[in-house]
Motif scaffolding. Structure first.
Motif, mmCIF file in Angstrom:
data_model
loop_
_atom_site.group_PDB
_atom_site.id
_atom_site.type_symbol
_atom_site.label_atom_id
_atom_site.label_comp_id
_atom_site.label_asym_id
_atom_site.label_seq_id
_atom_site.Cartn_x
_atom_site.Cartn_y
_atom_site.Cartn_z
ATOM 1 N N SER A 3 0.814 -1.205 0.000
ATOM 2 C CA SER A 3 0.000 0.000 0.000
ATOM 3 C C SER A 3 0.856 1.267 0.000
ATOM 4 C CB SER A 3 -0.943 -0.004 1.201
ATOM 5 O OG SER A 3 -0.192 -0.070 2.399
ATOM 6 N N ASP A 4 2.130 1.150 0.346
ATOM 7 C CA ASP A 4 3.023 2.304 0.389
ATOM 8 C C ASP A 4 3.701 2.480 -0.976
ATOM 9 O OD1 ASP A 4 4.887 4.265 0.956
ATOM 10 O OD2 ASP A 4 6.146 2.978 2.209
ATOM 11 N N GLN A 6 6.030 4.429 -2.051
ATOM 12 C CA GLN A 6 7.490 4.545 -1.979
ATOM 13 C C GLN A 6 8.137 3.170 -1.803
ATOM 14 O OE1 GLN A 6 9.832 6.925 -2.488
ATOM 15 N NE2 GLN A 6 11.308 5.302 -2.080
ATOM 16 N N ALA A 7 7.591 2.366 -0.909
ATOM 17 C CA ALA A 7 8.130 1.020 -0.678
ATOM 18 C C ALA A 7 7.978 0.161 -1.922
ATOM 19 C CB ALA A 7 7.441 0.368 0.519
#
Length: 144
Positions: A3-4, A6-7
């Protein structure tokens, strides 16, 4: 699915770079960053990169920009390829120069994106500007 954003972008970058023989092994590039819609890579100009004028062959500068473009436009984990690109060479790359390419998405509309890459040397001089158009194709880099 992560959901992130960036990750996810970082995982996409690590996954692609691990098997990117052209960028990593052939060209000696480093992946510095892979973020949503952005990427940065670095390469040191070596003797094997020099042309008949003893400056960095434009094709290698293009490859640095094109590779950075690839990481930027795949950063959302939707497979994307180049649909077209162009480059403007502004200054020569010299033996020993450390070239850094930073790329950023300008727009993403449907399956197509426009990305600008700036290649600089270790003094901050702009060596080249590259613009790429991406097209999303089927699949993902990281399984969802």
């Amino acid at each position: 699915m992560m959901s992130d954003p960036q990750a996810l972008a970082q995982k996409v970058g690590e996954t692609m770079f691990a098997v990117d023989v052209a960028s990593k092994d052939t060209m000696g590039m480093e992946l510095l960053a892979c973020e949503p819609g952005r990427a940065a890579m670095r390469m040191t100009v070596k003797a094997l990169h020099l042309n008949g004028h003893q400056i960095c062959h434009g094709g290698f500068i293009f490859t640095l920009a094109d590779s950075t473009f690839a990481f930027a436009c795949n950063s959302y984990n939707k497979n994307a390829v180049a649909a077209g690109c162009s480059i403007e060479f502004l200054k020569p790359g010299k033996l020993g120069d450390v070239l850094t390419c930073e790329g950023i998405e300008q727009t993403l509309s449907g399956r197509h994106g426009i990305y600008d890459m700036k290649v600089t040397n270790q003094h901050g001089d702009v060596i080249a500007m590259f613009r790429g158009k991406s097209a999303q194709i089927a699949g993902t880099v990281v399984p969802e």
